[in-house]
Each structure stands twice: as structure tokens, then as C-alpha cells.
Write a protein that holds these residues in place. Structure first.
Motif, PDB file in Angstrom:
ATOM      1  N   THR A 382     -25.935 -26.361 -85.706  1.00 39.73           N
ATOM      2  CA  THR A 382     -24.953 -27.372 -86.082  1.00 39.73           C
ATOM      3  C   THR A 382     -24.703 -27.285 -87.581  1.00 39.73           C
ATOM      4  O   THR A 382     -25.596 -26.947 -88.355  1.00 39.73           O
ATOM      5  N   CYS A 383     -23.465 -27.602 -87.975  1.00 37.02           N
ATOM      6  CA  CYS A 383     -23.058 -27.544 -89.377  1.00 37.02           C
ATOM      7  C   CYS A 383     -22.244 -28.793 -89.697  1.00 37.02           C
ATOM      8  O   CYS A 383     -21.382 -29.194 -88.911  1.00 37.02           O
ATOM      9  N   THR A 384     -22.534 -29.401 -90.846  1.00 39.55           N
ATOM     10  CA  THR A 384     -21.780 -30.570 -91.306  1.00 39.55           C
ATOM     11  C   THR A 384     -21.196 -30.359 -92.698  1.00 39.55           C
ATOM     12  O   THR A 384     -20.626 -31.282 -93.267  1.00 39.55           O
ATOM     13  N   ASP A 385     -21.342 -29.152 -93.246  1.00 48.05           N
ATOM     14  CA  ASP A 385     -20.900 -28.890 -94.612  1.00 48.05           C
ATOM     15  C   ASP A 385     -19.440 -28.448 -94.633  1.00 48.05           C
ATOM     16  O   ASP A 385     -19.089 -27.409 -94.060  1.00 48.05           O
ATOM     17  N   ARG A 386     -18.608 -29.215 -95.322  1.00 50.28           N
ATOM     18  CA  ARG A 386     -17.173 -28.933 -95.340  1.00 50.28           C
ATOM     19  C   ARG A 386     -16.814 -27.764 -96.249  1.00 50.28           C
ATOM     20  O   ARG A 386     -15.679 -27.276 -96.208  1.00 50.28           O
ATOM     21  N   GLN A 387     -17.742 -27.305 -97.087  1.00 49.63           N
ATOM     22  CA  GLN A 387     -17.455 -26.157 -97.943  1.00 49.63           C
ATOM     23  C   GLN A 387     -17.573 -24.830 -97.193  1.00 49.63           C
ATOM     24  O   GLN A 387     -17.088 -23.806 -97.665  1.00 49.63           O
ATOM     25  N   THR A 388     -18.252 -24.838 -96.057  1.00 50.78           N
ATOM     26  CA  THR A 388     -18.507 -23.599 -95.321  1.00 50.78           C
ATOM     27  C   THR A 388     -17.224 -23.101 -94.675  1.00 50.78           C
ATOM     28  O   THR A 388     -16.576 -23.823 -93.916  1.00 50.78           O
ATOM     29  N   ARG A 389     -16.862 -21.850 -94.987  1.00 51.96           N
ATOM     30  CA  ARG A 389     -15.630 -21.262 -94.474  1.00 51.96           C
ATOM     31  C   ARG A 389     -15.856 -20.402 -93.235  1.00 51.96           C
ATOM     32  O   ARG A 389     -14.976 -20.270 -92.386  1.00 51.96           O
ATOM     33  N   ALA A 390     -17.030 -19.771 -93.138  1.00 48.00           N
ATOM     34  CA  ALA A 390     -17.295 -18.884 -92.006  1.00 48.00           C
ATOM     35  C   ALA A 390     -18.800 -18.760 -91.811  1.00 48.00           C
ATOM     36  O   ALA A 390     -19.595 -19.077 -92.705  1.00 48.00           O
ATOM     37  N   PHE A 391     -19.176 -18.301 -90.614  1.00 49.22           N
ATOM     38  CA  PHE A 391     -20.564 -17.985 -90.303  1.00 49.22           C
ATOM     39  C   PHE A 391     -20.689 -16.465 -90.176  1.00 49.22           C
ATOM     40  O   PHE A 391     -19.936 -15.837 -89.426  1.00 49.22           O
ATOM     41  N   VAL A 392     -21.625 -15.881 -90.905  1.00 49.92           N
ATOM     42  CA  VAL A 392     -21.905 -14.452 -90.798  1.00 49.92           C
ATOM     43  C   VAL A 392     -23.232 -14.313 -90.057  1.00 49.92           C
ATOM     44  O   VAL A 392     -24.283 -14.706 -90.573  1.00 49.92           O
ATOM     45  N   VAL A 393     -23.183 -13.778 -88.846  1.00 52.19           N
ATOM     46  CA  VAL A 393     -24.368 -13.664 -87.996  1.00 52.19           C
ATOM     47  C   VAL A 393     -25.014 -12.309 -88.246  1.00 52.19           C
ATOM     48  O   VAL A 393     -24.347 -11.266 -88.194  1.00 52.19           O
ATOM     49  N   LEU A 415     -21.031 -30.820 -84.321  1.00 57.07           N
ATOM     50  CA  LEU A 415     -21.305 -30.555 -82.911  1.00 57.07           C
ATOM     51  C   LEU A 415     -21.954 -29.181 -82.761  1.00 57.07           C
ATOM     52  O   LEU A 415     -21.789 -28.307 -83.617  1.00 57.07           O
ATOM     53  N   PRO A 416     -22.708 -28.950 -81.691  1.00 61.16           N
ATOM     54  CA  PRO A 416     -23.375 -27.655 -81.514  1.00 61.16           C
ATOM     55  C   PRO A 416     -22.372 -26.502 -81.486  1.00 61.16           C
ATOM     56  O   PRO A 416     -21.348 -26.560 -80.804  1.00 61.16           O
ATOM     57  N   PHE A 417     -22.683 -25.449 -82.233  1.00 62.65           N
ATOM     58  CA  PHE A 417     -21.871 -24.233 -82.277  1.00 62.65           C
ATOM     59  C   PHE A 417     -22.676 -23.121 -81.606  1.00 62.65           C
ATOM     60  O   PHE A 417     -23.851 -22.919 -81.931  1.00 62.65           O
ATOM     61  N   THR A 418     -22.057 -22.401 -80.683  1.00 62.49           N
ATOM     62  CA  THR A 418     -22.763 -21.386 -79.900  1.00 62.49           C
ATOM     63  C   THR A 418     -22.175 -20.009 -80.158  1.00 62.49           C
ATOM     64  O   THR A 418     -20.950 -19.845 -80.213  1.00 62.49           O
ATOM     65  N   PHE A 419     -23.060 -19.029 -80.311  1.00 68.03           N
ATOM     66  CA  PHE A 419     -22.651 -17.634 -80.487  1.00 68.03           C
ATOM     67  C   PHE A 419     -23.437 -16.778 -79.499  1.00 68.03           C
ATOM     68  O   PHE A 419     -24.649 -16.967 -79.320  1.00 68.03           O
ATOM     69  N   ARG A 420     -22.771 -15.817 -78.868  1.00 62.69           N
ATOM     70  CA  ARG A 420     -23.406 -14.933 -77.899  1.00 62.69           C
ATOM     71  C   ARG A 420     -23.487 -13.517 -78.468  1.00 62.69           C
ATOM     72  O   ARG A 420     -22.477 -12.943 -78.879  1.00 62.69           O
ATOM     73  N   ASP A 421     -24.705 -12.964 -78.502  1.00 63.28           N
ATOM     74  CA  ASP A 421     -24.905 -11.562 -78.877  1.00 63.28           C
ATOM     75  C   ASP A 421     -24.883 -10.747 -77.586  1.00 63.28           C
ATOM     76  O   ASP A 421     -25.858 -10.749 -76.827  1.00 63.28           O
ATOM     77  N   GLN A 472     -23.724 -31.710 -75.860  1.00 65.85           N
ATOM     78  CA  GLN A 472     -22.717 -32.664 -75.396  1.00 65.85           C
ATOM     79  C   GLN A 472     -22.500 -32.455 -73.906  1.00 65.85           C
ATOM     80  O   GLN A 472     -21.995 -31.411 -73.497  1.00 65.85           O
ATOM     81  N   GLY A 473     -22.894 -33.391 -73.116  1.00 70.02           N
ATOM     82  CA  GLY A 473     -22.583 -33.334 -71.689  1.00 70.02           C
ATOM     83  C   GLY A 473     -23.442 -32.379 -70.897  1.00 70.02           C
ATOM     84  O   GLY A 473     -24.186 -32.786 -70.010  1.00 70.02           O
ATOM     85  N   ARG A 474     -23.373 -31.070 -71.199  1.00 74.35           N
ATOM     86  CA  ARG A 474     -24.097 -30.071 -70.419  1.00 74.35           C
ATOM     87  C   ARG A 474     -24.953 -29.203 -71.340  1.00 74.35           C
ATOM     88  O   ARG A 474     -24.574 -28.921 -72.475  1.00 74.35           O
ATOM     89  N   THR A 475     -26.093 -28.769 -70.821  1.00 73.65           N
ATOM     90  CA  THR A 475     -26.983 -27.886 -71.568  1.00 73.65           C
ATOM     91  C   THR A 475     -27.693 -26.957 -70.593  1.00 73.65           C
ATOM     92  O   THR A 475     -27.832 -27.274 -69.397  1.00 73.65           O
ATOM     93  N   THR A 476     -28.128 -25.808 -71.090  1.00 74.93           N
ATOM     94  CA  THR A 476     -28.831 -24.819 -70.274  1.00 74.93           C
ATOM     95  C   THR A 476     -30.332 -24.941 -70.495  1.00 74.93           C
ATOM     96  O   THR A 476     -30.801 -24.950 -71.635  1.00 74.93           O
ATOM     97  N   ILE A 477     -31.076 -25.036 -69.405  1.00 78.05           N
ATOM     98  CA  ILE A 477     -32.534 -25.162 -69.445  1.00 78.05           C
ATOM     99  C   ILE A 477     -33.151 -23.857 -68.958  1.00 78.05           C
ATOM    100  O   ILE A 477     -32.666 -23.254 -67.996  1.00 78.05           O
ATOM    101  N   GLN A 478     -34.212 -23.439 -69.624  1.00 81.12           N
ATOM    102  CA  GLN A 478     -34.857 -22.179 -69.237  1.00 81.12           C
ATOM    103  C   GLN A 478     -36.373 -22.341 -69.222  1.00 81.12           C
ATOM    104  O   GLN A 478     -36.953 -22.981 -70.100  1.00 81.12           O
ATOM    105  N   TYR A 479     -37.005 -21.741 -68.206  1.00 82.02           N
ATOM    106  CA  TYR A 479     -38.463 -21.679 -68.134  1.00 82.02           C
ATOM    107  C   TYR A 479     -38.861 -20.390 -67.426  1.00 82.02           C
ATOM    108  O   TYR A 479     -38.037 -19.744 -66.766  1.00 82.02           O
TER     109      TYR A 479
END
Length: 545
Positions: A382-393, A415-421, A472-479
Motif C-alpha cells: 500500500t502507498c499513501t505518498d502523493r509524491q510517488t510517480r511510479a513503482f519500480v519492481v 488501497l492494496p496494490f498488486t503486482f504479478r511476476d 477490500q472485499g476479497r482476499t486469497t488465502i494460502q496454506y
């Protein structure tokens, strides 16, 4: 510290954090800066206490680190140097000339090597069963800590700080606002600090005269903790941080005083650190000057380090205000705010303006990594900083050498931000970090995520968790299960009520992934509970709307 009796400085140096216990365990805590800089001095700290004397310790650091010296500090006594033996590259033995009874703080002076994720650890030494003169590591008592080393040239091109060289003349601040420091009016003093010095005055209104009352003095004590003093003739009152501050990384310090309530509060990095309640404080004569890097009238300072964003406010900041304002480059101040952007600022010899690695922004929160059934990796933050222009993964297989795999536009709505590798390499462990790309193209790395991808060990069930979290609403659970066993997977709320049963069956070995839909639940904190013959595992989940 030359003018205040040494016993005053050291008698309580560890009082709030070191208490002798009855347990055999000795290493109670490790402290280091979360972000250090390659090639710059840093201090590592550990707390030692218990019934067994301190015989020494084994220190492991990355092979490209250097370790210069080590010492211990005990309550009421001066620093005691330790013998430093280099065993192999990155491994050192630290030991005193004779065993030392605790409690004590262990201090280690180092210089980090190359950038990347770094791990350091301590293992206690004790006499072997065969010979009391032979010391062996106590393998059952090993403490480890991770930190991140930034490149040597990391700096914020939009900010100047004050660099203070040890031996400089303190910078005197004179302002009519100092009249409010008479203990009849509320005030807040706040600043950013980076140093590895000890026994050094950072900021003061006291000239060192025991007969002079004073409202504030900030000191890095013999063990690296920061103390906030105020005093009257023959009496000094102090607040202390719960951990050392002189570790070579940036820390924010705020001291608020409210005469109406009688409370003085000390904050470290936006969090409450200590408090002092003294009702009906008698007023004092206000100080003539506030000195940075030493005391008023002092010709040479014992402090060396960096200072920035110094605020003297007319109000006593609340905990919420400190938490909200401390990361701002220009916090609103009803009073005096001193930064070092102006090139015309006149500084005494031994002080100068310079760029540094201090960034004013909100770092990423709630970082998570999860392996999917099809071999991909999901990242969430999650990110709340308004100065951030991009995410470099970025990704790494060793935690030190990272390569960019994607650059995506930033979403800092909180809000949660999701990235898929989609194509992670076939490695037992992967490391990820996310660089926040700020205004002007400045990159600032997140903490490092370590993701183990090896199969779960024999005889164990593992609750990996949920993703994303918060959700928010839905999440993935793993075990994961390694052998057939009965499984009960359920959701509980904070009041201890079971709100949902997701699985109640005997299951085969494997990795299980399922989606939890919380559309009918209110926002708040919930607990995921996995019950198997191996025991009960729980995991906290946060639902936001």
C-alpha cells in the motif's frame, strides 16, 4: 560530557531498558539502523542481561563489512573496550579481559560494504564443559537482524541538511520565541538527526552551570540512546529513547511540553518513546539562545553528524500530530522552523550545508509476497505518498544484486496494490523490493521481501497467510500440508467469535489456495485460524472498505 558529573549521565543510562533477569537467556535485543549507507560509519547494538556473566560473543556480518572496535556500557560506569579478534572474513570474536556481570549494552562500530540486503548476527560465548578457559558459542542463543544498505551516493537532490564536524563551534539560534521556554508556556521541539557519536550534546539551552535552570537539552549518551534533559539547581530530569539512536541512520526526535496537563513527552520516529509527569512546574528565566551541536558558550562541540528540519513550535504536539507531521519536509509550525536550503545562511567554522540521504515521504506499507499454484509470484503493498510517480519492481536471487523487472504507474490511494511476476526464476529463495520513484526521478527502495519457494518440511502444516493484506472485499488465502491430515480453516473476529468456516475436512498433501469473500462483513481486524494435528496457527487480516 565534561561539565555534568559523569555519574549523572551513566547512572541511569540503561535503567529503562536493562533490568537483570533470572532467565539464562542473555541477548535480549539487537538494534541497528533500518537503512545504512555503503561506506559510512554505523553502530550495531545489543542488550545483554541475565544471571550469567558476559564472556563475549561471536559477530557475523557480510564479508565486505569492516569492524573497527567494540565496547560495553554498564549502568553507572564508563565504556569498557572489548578485544576484537578477526576469525574469518565477516566473522569476529568480541570478548572482555574478564567476565562482566550484566546488565549492559554492547556497542559495535562498523562500516557497511556494498548496497543490498544485509544480515548480522550475534552468538553468546560461554566456557566449554571440557575447559573453563575455552569459550564456545552457545548455538541455541543466536540473534539475527536484517537491514538495508543504500548505495554510497544516495542523496535527496531537493534537500540540504546541516553537517556538523566534531570540534566545530555550536550554531546559536536567537529568537523572541525562546521566551516561551520558561516552562509556563507549552512548546514542541522537533528535528531530524543522523550520527554515530556518543557522549555528545545535540541541542541545548544549558551553559553547563549547575546553578542555571534550563528547559531542554538533547544528548546522545554513552550507550547511544538519546536523552532529553531539563534541570534546576542540583536536579536534572530526563526522558530516554527505548533504543539507541546513534546507529548511523536518520531518526526523527520530538519533545512536547504541556504545562496545563503536567506532561512532557518524547517521541522517536513518530512513535511515543517516554513521558514525564510533573504537575505545577515552577517557571524559570527563558534561555538566551538555543545551541545546535553543543551548548551555548561552548567553543568546541563533541557532536558530529547531520541535522535537519528543526522546529520550535508554540504548541505541545499530540501523538497524532507528531505521527502526521514528522515525514513532511515543511511541517506547519506556529513558531520557528529552521532548514538549510538557503545558501546565504551564515554558519560557524566546522559546519556546512550538504546533500544527504534524508527523504521526506511516506514509505510503502504492508509489503507481501506469495507464490501461486502455477509458479508465479504475487506482490502486494500500500502507498499513501502523493509524491510517488511510479513503482519500480526489482528481483534478486541473493538479496544483494537486484534487477528491474517492471515499472508501473503509482497508485497511492492507500488501497492494496498488486503486482504479478509471471516468470520468476527457478530458485529456492527469491528477494523482491519496490523502488518508489519520486519527483525528479529520485528512487527510494522499500524493505526487502524474502520469499521461500522450497517445499514445506516433513511433518508440518504451514499457514502462509492471505494476500493482499489489508484487503477490500476479497482476499486469497494460502496454506501448505506435507502429509494427509484433518484441517479446519476458519475466520474469527476481534471479539472471539467464529464468523466463517472455510474448510473442515481431511486433505491430501499439497499447497492450497482459496478465495475468501468478505462482502457481508464490516471493516476491521479478523484472524485466520488453521487447526491441524500439528497445532493451531493464526494470522491477522485487515479488511478495509
Amino acid at each position: 560530557m565534561k561539565t555534568r558529573a559523569r555519574v549523572l549521565l551513566l547512572a541511569a543510562v540503561l535503567a529503562s531498558c536493562l533490568r537483570a533477569g533470572t532467565a539464562r537467556a542473555q541477548l535480549q535485543a539487537l538494534w541497528s539502523g533500518e537503512r545504512l549507507q555503503a561506506g559510512q560509519a554505523a553502530n550495531l547494538f545489543a542488550r545483554w542481561e541475565g544471571e550469567v556473566p558476559f564472556y563475549g560473543t561471536l559477530l557475523d556480518v557480510p564479508p565486505d563489512w569492516s569492524v573497527r572496535r567494540a565496547w560495553v556500557v554498564r549502568p553507572g560506569r564508563g565504556p569498557m573496550p572489548l578485544r576484537l579478534d578477526t576469525l574469518t572474513s565477516g566473522r569476529f570474536r568480541l570478548r572482555p579481559d574478564r567476565p562482566i556481570d550484566g546488565p549492559l549494552v554492547l556497542c559495535i562500530e562498523t562500516t557497511p560494504g556494498g548496497p543490498g540486503l544485509a544480515l548480522w548476527q550475534l552468538a553468546s560465548l560461554e566456557p566449554s564443559e571440557s575447559s573453563a578457559k575455552k569459550l564456545e558459542p552457545r548455538t541455541a542463543e543466536v540473534q539475527r537482524q536484517a537491514l538495508f544498505v543504500q548505495p554510497a551516493d544516495t542523496e535527496n537532490p531537493r534537500n540540504y541538511v546541516l553537517a556538523v564536524r566534531r570540534g566545530a563551534r555550536p550554531l546559536l539560534v536567537t529568537d523572541t520565541l525562546l521566551r516561551r521556554l520558561d516552562l509556563r508556556h507549552p512548546f514542541t521541539v522537533a528535528l531530524w538527526l543522523k550520527s554515530t557519536d556518543r557522549d555528545a550534546v545535540v541541542l541545548s539551552t544549558w551553559r553547563g552551570d549547575e546553578q542555571q535552570p534550563y528547559p531542554i537539552e538533547l544528548v546522545l549518551d554513552a550507550a547511544g540512546f538519546l536523552r532529553a534533559y531539563r534541570g534546576r539547581p542540583g536536579r536534572h530530569q530526563a526522558l530516554i529513547t527505548p533504543r539507541p539512536v546513534a546507529d548511523g541512520s536518520w531518526h526523527h526526535v520530538a519533545l512536547s511540553y504541556d504545562p496545563a496537563s503536567g506532561w512532557t513527552r518524547l517521541y522517536l520516529d513518530g512513535r511515543p518513546a517516554d513521558s514525564l509527569y510533573v504537575p505545577d512546574v515552577t517557571s524559570i528565566d527563558p534561555p538566551e539562545a538555543l545551541a545546535l551541536g553543543g551548548r551555548p558558550g561552548q567553543m568546541e562541540t563533541d557532536f558530529g553528524g547531520l541535522l535537519d528540519a528543526i522546529v520550535l513550535d508554540r504548541h505541545a504536539w499530540s501523538a497524532a500530530q507528531v505521527r502526521r507531521l514528522f515525514r513532511r519536509a515543511d511541517p506547519p509550525a506556529d513558531g520557528l522552523r529552521l532548514d538549510f536550503e538557503a545558501a546565504t545562511l551564515r554558519l560557524p567554522p566546522g559546519m556546512r550545508r550538504r546533500r544527504a540521504d534524508l527523504f521526506f515521504f511516506e514509505p510503502l506499507q504492508h509489503l507481501q509476497a506469495l507464490s501461486t499454484d502455477d509458479g508465479q509470484v504475487l506482490l502486494s503493498w500500500t502507498c499513501t505518498d502523493r509524491q510517488t510517480r511510479a513503482f519500480v519492481v526489482e528481483r534478486s536471487t541473493d538479496g544483494r544484486d537486484f534487477a528491474m523487472i517492471a515499472r508501473v504507474p503509482a497508485d497511492c490511494s492507500g488501497l492494496p496494490f498488486t503486482f504479478r511476476d509471471p516468470s520468476p526464476p527457478d530458485a529456492p529463495v527469491l528477494y523482491y523490493r519496490i523502488q518508489q520513484e519520486l519527483e525528479g526521478g529520485v528512487l527510494y527502495p522499500s524493505a526487502v521481501l524474502k520469499l521461500g519457494r522450497a517445499p514445506v518440511q516433513s511433518g508440518r502444516a504451514l499457514l502462509v497467510g492471505n494476500f493482499p493484506n489489508p484487503f477490500q472485499g476479497r482476499t486469497t488465502i494460502q496454506y501448505e500440508l506435507h502429509e494427509p491430515m484433518p484441517v479446519r480453516l476458519s475466520i474469527w473476529d476481534l471479539s472471539g467469535h467464529e464468523v466463517r468456516v472455510l474448510i473442515d475436512a481431511v486433505q491430501s498433501p499439497g499447497r492450497y489456495t482459496l478465495t475468501f469473500d468478505a462482502a457481508d462483513l464490516p471493516s476491521g481486524t479478523y484472524f485466520l485460524r488453521l487447526e491441524t494435528p500439528e497445532g493451531v496457527q493464526t494470522h491477522k487480516m485487515i479488511l478495509v472498505r
